[in-house]
Scaffold this motif. Structure first.
Motif, PDB file in Angstrom:
ATOM      1  N   VAL A 195      45.315-124.265  19.736  1.00  0.00           N
ATOM      2  CA  VAL A 195      43.871-124.247  19.965  1.00  0.00           C
ATOM      3  C   VAL A 195      43.130-124.166  18.625  1.00  0.00           C
ATOM      4  CG1 VAL A 195      41.952-123.014  21.040  1.00  0.00           C
ATOM      5  CG2 VAL A 195      44.142-123.188  22.231  1.00  0.00           C
ATOM      6  N   ALA A 196      43.589-123.304  17.727  1.00  0.00           N
ATOM      7  CA  ALA A 196      42.943-123.152  16.423  1.00  0.00           C
ATOM      8  C   ALA A 196      43.011-124.456  15.628  1.00  0.00           C
ATOM      9  CB  ALA A 196      43.614-122.026  15.636  1.00  0.00           C
ATOM     10  N   SER A 197      44.165-125.100  15.639  1.00  0.00           N
ATOM     11  CA  SER A 197      44.336-126.345  14.884  1.00  0.00           C
ATOM     12  C   SER A 197      43.408-127.432  15.389  1.00  0.00           C
ATOM     13  CB  SER A 197      45.788-126.835  15.000  1.00  0.00           C
ATOM     14  OG  SER A 197      46.700-125.866  14.530  1.00  0.00           O
ATOM     15  N   LEU A 198      43.357-127.605  16.694  1.00  0.00           N
ATOM     16  CA  LEU A 198      42.521-128.657  17.269  1.00  0.00           C
ATOM     17  C   LEU A 198      41.036-128.347  17.113  1.00  0.00           C
ATOM     18  CD1 LEU A 198      44.602-129.433  20.481  1.00  0.00           C
ATOM     19  CD2 LEU A 198      44.478-130.786  18.372  1.00  0.00           C
ATOM     20  N   ALA A 199      40.696-127.060  16.998  1.00  0.00           N
ATOM     21  CA  ALA A 199      39.300-126.692  16.750  1.00  0.00           C
ATOM     22  C   ALA A 199      38.875-127.049  15.329  1.00  0.00           C
ATOM     23  CB  ALA A 199      39.093-125.200  16.998  1.00  0.00           C
ATOM     24  N   ALA A 240      54.019-132.903  13.204  1.00  0.00           N
ATOM     25  CA  ALA A 240      53.619-133.133  11.803  1.00  0.00           C
ATOM     26  C   ALA A 240      52.103-133.114  11.653  1.00  0.00           C
ATOM     27  CB  ALA A 240      54.187-134.458  11.304  1.00  0.00           C
ATOM     28  N   MET A 241      51.377-133.565  12.685  1.00  0.00           N
ATOM     29  CA  MET A 241      49.918-133.537  12.637  1.00  0.00           C
ATOM     30  C   MET A 241      49.403-132.118  12.460  1.00  0.00           C
ATOM     31  SD  MET A 241      47.140-134.328  15.645  1.00  0.00           S
ATOM     32  CE  MET A 241      47.438-132.675  16.315  1.00  0.00           C
ATOM     33  N   TYR A 242      50.008-131.186  13.194  1.00  0.00           N
ATOM     34  CA  TYR A 242      49.567-129.795  13.064  1.00  0.00           C
ATOM     35  C   TYR A 242      49.812-129.275  11.649  1.00  0.00           C
ATOM     36  CZ  TYR A 242      48.674-129.529  18.048  1.00  0.00           C
ATOM     37  OH  TYR A 242      48.135-129.738  19.295  1.00  0.00           O
ATOM     38  N   ARG A 243      50.945-129.635  11.082  1.00  0.00           N
ATOM     39  CA  ARG A 243      51.234-129.223   9.713  1.00  0.00           C
ATOM     40  C   ARG A 243      50.205-129.804   8.746  1.00  0.00           C
ATOM     41  NH1 ARG A 243      56.334-130.049   9.967  1.00  0.00           N
ATOM     42  NH2 ARG A 243      56.301-132.226   9.338  1.00  0.00           N
ATOM     43  N   ILE A 259      49.829-116.726  10.422  1.00  0.00           N
ATOM     44  CA  ILE A 259      50.611-116.459  11.628  1.00  0.00           C
ATOM     45  C   ILE A 259      50.371-117.525  12.700  1.00  0.00           C
ATOM     46  CG2 ILE A 259      48.874-115.004  12.757  1.00  0.00           C
ATOM     47  CD1 ILE A 259      51.178-113.187  13.657  1.00  0.00           C
ATOM     48  N   LEU A 260      49.234-118.212  12.625  1.00  0.00           N
ATOM     49  CA  LEU A 260      48.909-119.231  13.618  1.00  0.00           C
ATOM     50  C   LEU A 260      49.464-120.613  13.271  1.00  0.00           C
ATOM     51  CD1 LEU A 260      45.185-118.384  14.469  1.00  0.00           C
ATOM     52  CD2 LEU A 260      47.270-117.625  15.630  1.00  0.00           C
ATOM     53  N   HIS A 261      49.998-120.786  12.055  1.00  0.00           N
ATOM     54  CA  HIS A 261      50.452-122.132  11.691  1.00  0.00           C
ATOM     55  C   HIS A 261      51.805-122.185  10.995  1.00  0.00           C
ATOM     56  CE1 HIS A 261      49.314-121.503   7.439  1.00  0.00           C
ATOM     57  NE2 HIS A 261      48.199-120.955   7.885  1.00  0.00           N
ATOM     58  N   GLU A 262      52.408-121.042  10.699  1.00  0.00           N
ATOM     59  CA  GLU A 262      53.683-121.114  10.001  1.00  0.00           C
ATOM     60  C   GLU A 262      54.760-121.752  10.865  1.00  0.00           C
ATOM     61  OE1 GLU A 262      54.755-117.239   8.708  1.00  0.00           O
ATOM     62  OE2 GLU A 262      54.440-116.283  10.647  1.00  0.00           O
ATOM     63  N   TRP A 263      54.599-121.704  12.185  1.00  0.00           N
ATOM     64  CA  TRP A 263      55.555-122.371  13.072  1.00  0.00           C
ATOM     65  C   TRP A 263      55.585-123.882  12.832  1.00  0.00           C
ATOM     66  CZ3 TRP A 263      53.345-126.068  16.191  1.00  0.00           C
ATOM     67  CH2 TRP A 263      51.972-125.973  16.409  1.00  0.00           C
ATOM     68  N   ALA A 264      54.444-124.452  12.433  1.00  0.00           N
ATOM     69  CA  ALA A 264      54.373-125.900  12.222  1.00  0.00           C
ATOM     70  C   ALA A 264      55.179-126.338  11.004  1.00  0.00           C
ATOM     71  CB  ALA A 264      52.919-126.345  12.066  1.00  0.00           C
ATOM     72  N   ASN A 265      55.529-125.390  10.121  1.00  0.00           N
ATOM     73  CA  ASN A 265      56.311-125.722   8.925  1.00  0.00           C
ATOM     74  C   ASN A 265      57.815-125.638   9.160  1.00  0.00           C
ATOM     75  OD1 ASN A 265      54.078-126.209   7.182  1.00  0.00           O
ATOM     76  ND2 ASN A 265      53.773-124.000   6.983  1.00  0.00           N
ATOM     77  N   GLU A 266      58.206-125.242  10.348  1.00  0.00           N
ATOM     78  CA  GLU A 266      59.636-125.186  10.646  1.00  0.00           C
ATOM     79  C   GLU A 266      60.210-126.600  10.664  1.00  0.00           C
ATOM     80  OE1 GLU A 266      59.818-123.076  14.312  1.00  0.00           O
ATOM     81  OE2 GLU A 266      59.114-121.180  13.439  1.00  0.00           O
ATOM     82  N   GLU A 267      61.323-126.796   9.957  1.00  0.00           N
ATOM     83  CA  GLU A 267      61.869-128.143   9.784  1.00  0.00           C
ATOM     84  C   GLU A 267      62.535-128.663  11.042  1.00  0.00           C
ATOM     85  OE1 GLU A 267      64.374-128.296   6.404  1.00  0.00           O
ATOM     86  OE2 GLU A 267      62.796-127.740   4.980  1.00  0.00           O
ATOM     87  N   LYS A 268      63.139-127.787  11.825  1.00  0.00           N
ATOM     88  CA  LYS A 268      63.847-128.231  13.016  1.00  0.00           C
ATOM     89  C   LYS A 268      63.188-127.648  14.261  1.00  0.00           C
ATOM     90  CE  LYS A 268      68.347-128.746  10.748  1.00  0.00           C
ATOM     91  NZ  LYS A 268      69.784-128.362  10.775  1.00  0.00           N
ATOM     92  N   GLN A 269      63.017-128.508  15.254  1.00  0.00           N
ATOM     93  CA  GLN A 269      62.434-128.076  16.510  1.00  0.00           C
ATOM     94  C   GLN A 269      63.370-128.467  17.651  1.00  0.00           C
ATOM     95  OE1 GLN A 269      60.383-130.694  14.756  1.00  0.00           O
ATOM     96  NE2 GLN A 269      60.001-129.048  13.281  1.00  0.00           N
TER      97      GLN A 269
END
Length: 365
Positions: A99-103, A129-132, A151-161
């Motif tokens: 939600v924060a990213s899209l805002a 990748a867009m979120y990152r 804390i709201l975006h460090e998940w987007a930097n994870e290399e493997k999903q």
């Protein structure tokens, strides 16, 4: 596919904000008990876009959003339902971060391709990748606030999903867009973007009742926050008039139990309605909850509070220097940003020199 995600950030000639000066916190302080902090969970705009607004009546957009607060509440409820229905797990920072990213994004050309359709047309990896990229782009302009929102975006930097993570992120993204987040946050005018706090209901809904009570965290209804802000500003204005002054740029606002910043949103809207620009004032928000403080940092960008914003994550009762400490952290974030960008510029210059040399040598040969 190239998305117009960063319309407000594409003017490279726009000066980059400098670290906010340490705010003087005496005037216009919003106070609540730190034991029961207030929780109210777009487009990041460049400083040039943070224009002064007149007090003339505003033409509010017609369409779906008749009650922005209720609209935001419905969105938060839908996000929570989607996350839990799809067994998203305990990492509630992911749906809140979506939600924060899209805002923080907006449509560059309202007559261009539909932004929602562009986003959802990406495959799962592109979407992640867009979120990152959203956060990397905003980091160039406000490294301090992006760092506070880590804390709201460090998940987007994870290399493997995992396939499930990719699936749930897409499901939440679709829900957020289907429920009309861009109807609330996709406006060029920050006054329209700040008609509601879209992060507060999402944070509230994502937390269980027990967790919310354990944190002493309660949602202050937007009308109450607006009434309190108006009353505070009216008192400030009256006191200022007695001193021969008026509400004026440079004055400071502090909320020591800010939650996601709902009181500041109401104050900023009232300031705009008085014909002034919130970016000309100083804002300081403190909250003990890392996710709430992260949401406040995002909202400061969404609502265009300007370059003089400090967000601290601390217990304001235990640490009376929380804002000063956060200011020093912000200065360090800007210095780190400048070093990184300087190194990148040097690398780019070396590469251009090498290319020129290779071209020259090739011609001579």
């Amino acid at each position: 596919m190239q998305l117009d995600l960063f319309a407000a950030l594409q003017d490279d000639d726009t000066p980059t904000p400098t670290p906010p000066p340490a705010p003087a916190l005496a005037p216009a302080t919003f106070r609540r008990s730190a034991a029961t902090p207030h929780t109210e969970p777009r487009t990041t705009v460049s400083p040039a876009a943070q224009t002064t607004h007149t007090a003339a009546p505003r033409a509010l957009p017609t369409g779906k959003v008749n009650d922005p607060a209720q609209y935001a509440f419905n969105l938060g409820e839908a996000v929570a339902n989607t996350w839990h229905k799809n067994h998203g797990g305990t990492r509630i920072e992911i749906p809140i971060g979506i939600v924060a990213s899209l805002a923080l994004i907006g449509q560059k050309d309202k007559k261009g391709p539909d932004l929602k359709a562009q986003i959802l047309a990406q495959n799962d990896q592109e979407l992640w990748a867009m979120y990152r990229e959203i956060w990397a782009t905003n980091w160039r302009h406000r490294p301090d606030l992006v760092e506070r929102a880590r804390i709201l975006h460090e998940w987007a930097n994870e290399e493997k999903q995992t396939r499930h993570e990719l699936y749930v992120v897409r499901a939440v993204t679709k829900t957020v867009l289907d429920k009309g987040l861009l109807d609330l946050t996709g406006h060029a005018d920050p006054y329209l973007r700040a008609r509601a706090d879209v992060l507060s209901p999402t944070l509230t809904m994502m937390r269980s009742t027990g967790a919310t009570k354990g944190l002493g965290e309660y949602h202050t209804p937007p009308p109450v926050a607006e009434a309190m802000a108006i009353a505070t500003l009216s008192t400030l204005s009256a006191d200022s008039i007695m001193d021969g002054k008026k509400l004026a740029p440079g004055q400071s606002f502090l909320d020591p139990a800010a939650g996601t910043g709902g009181m500041m949103r109401a104050a900023a809207q009232n300031i705009r309605e008085q014909g002034l620009d919130p970016a000309a004032f100083r804002w300081a928000m403190v909250d003990i909850d890392p996710i709430a403080a992260a949401c406040a940092a995002v909202n400061a960008m969404v609502w265009a509070l300007g370059p003089r914003v400090t967000v601290a994550c601390a217990d304001s009762l235990a640490n009376p220097r929380a804002v000063e400490d956060a200011h020093e952290e912000a200065r360090a974030a800007f210095e780190h940003r400048d070093r990184i960008l300087g190194q990148l510029q040097m690398v780019a210059a070396v590469r251009r020199a090498q290319q020129f040399l290779e071209k020259t040598v090739g011609v001579a040969a």
